[in-house]
Enzyme design. Sequence first.
Site, PDB file in Angstrom:
ATOM      1  N   ARG A 290       0.851  -1.210   0.000  1.00  0.00           N
ATOM      2  CA  ARG A 290       0.000   0.000   0.000  1.00  0.00           C
ATOM      3  C   ARG A 290       0.886   1.261   0.000  1.00  0.00           C
ATOM      4  O   ARG A 290       0.590   2.242  -0.660  1.00  0.00           O
ATOM      5  CB  ARG A 290      -0.917   0.037   1.224  1.00  0.00           C
ATOM      6  CG  ARG A 290      -1.808  -1.186   1.449  1.00  0.00           C
ATOM      7  CD  ARG A 290      -3.031  -1.179   0.564  1.00  0.00           C
ATOM      8  NE  ARG A 290      -2.718  -1.539  -0.813  1.00  0.00           N
ATOM      9  CZ  ARG A 290      -2.358  -2.779  -1.210  1.00  0.00           C
ATOM     10  NH1 ARG A 290      -2.273  -3.764  -0.347  1.00  0.00           N
ATOM     11  NH2 ARG A 290      -2.093  -3.029  -2.468  1.00  0.00           N
TER      12      ARG A 290
ATOM     13  N   HIS B 236      -6.591   7.699  11.609  1.00  0.00           N
ATOM     14  CA  HIS B 236      -6.279   6.271  11.483  1.00  0.00           C
ATOM     15  C   HIS B 236      -4.814   6.013  11.143  1.00  0.00           C
ATOM     16  O   HIS B 236      -4.462   4.923  10.699  1.00  0.00           O
ATOM     17  CB  HIS B 236      -7.188   5.616  10.435  1.00  0.00           C
ATOM     18  CG  HIS B 236      -8.631   5.557  10.853  1.00  0.00           C
ATOM     19  ND1 HIS B 236      -9.676   5.403   9.980  1.00  0.00           N
ATOM     20  CD2 HIS B 236      -9.201   5.658  12.082  1.00  0.00           C
ATOM     21  CE1 HIS B 236     -10.824   5.396  10.645  1.00  0.00           C
ATOM     22  NE2 HIS B 236     -10.567   5.558  11.920  1.00  0.00           N
TER      23      HIS B 236
ATOM     24  N   THR C 178     -17.200   9.839   2.803  1.00  0.00           N
ATOM     25  CA  THR C 178     -17.143   8.785   3.819  1.00  0.00           C
ATOM     26  C   THR C 178     -18.493   8.095   3.936  1.00  0.00           C
ATOM     27  O   THR C 178     -19.539   8.696   3.707  1.00  0.00           O
ATOM     28  CB  THR C 178     -16.674   9.275   5.213  1.00  0.00           C
ATOM     29  OG1 THR C 178     -17.793   9.381   6.075  1.00  0.00           O
ATOM     30  CG2 THR C 178     -15.952  10.596   5.124  1.00  0.00           C
TER      31      THR C 178
END
Length: 240
Positions: free
Chosen positions: A63, A113, A180
């Site tokens: 990633r 996050h 979101t």
Amino acid sequence: MVGWYYWDMRVVVLTGAGISAESGLSTFRDSDGLWEGHDPMQVATPEAYADDPSLVQRFYDDRRAALSRVGPNAAHHALARLEEVLGEDLLVVTQNVDDLHERAGSQQVHHIHGRLRSAWCTTCDVRHDWDRPLVDGPPCPGCGASTLRPDIVWFGEIPYGMDLVERALWDCDLFVSIGTSGVVYPAAAFVHQTRGATLELNLAPSAGASHFAESRQGPATRLVPAWVTELLGDGSPTSP
Ligand SMILES: [Zn+2]
């Protein structure tokens, strides 16, 4: 938004996977429930990391490497433009672990996050900017231990800086949620924690859309630049 004048506004923007998706980054909230072919429970929990650290490290290494193959899009750039005008009165709170806001020029970005381009040493509890793989156990630049893990908030872990976010939400005049799903807490509750006006910009009405005063549907690359232009007018302040 009639009656709002941007030069004395405090704005909190929440961004989620939808804004990065248009840059080509896939998310584990895709309809197949997988994240690049993996069940999130196998790559995004402390238990998964304890069971198979190499699998988890490789997943985040991939990633992290993928970030260099994508770039910020018109929505990221529009938010950077807004920060040029609002300065410290704009806070971008993001659920995304990529660095596309920063690469567009935003400076006031809070990653609840965590970040792919950061590594967290569990021995000395220090975080380091990180751009290389972690799977081979490189030494921590601080203490030398091979205990660097992805600086990502996994399921079951506590999101970063919620005190700061809750204060900003309480103090802002406008809260805007962009891209979101409205189902992942704590972000899903932000709309209830603000005293400001509320606006949702999302591809489709989110699960929490009814809690926003206004909800607009469409791609972030179209809605966000249009909203920023609307908020700033022609860019020159005029008296109320
Ligand atoms: Zn260390």
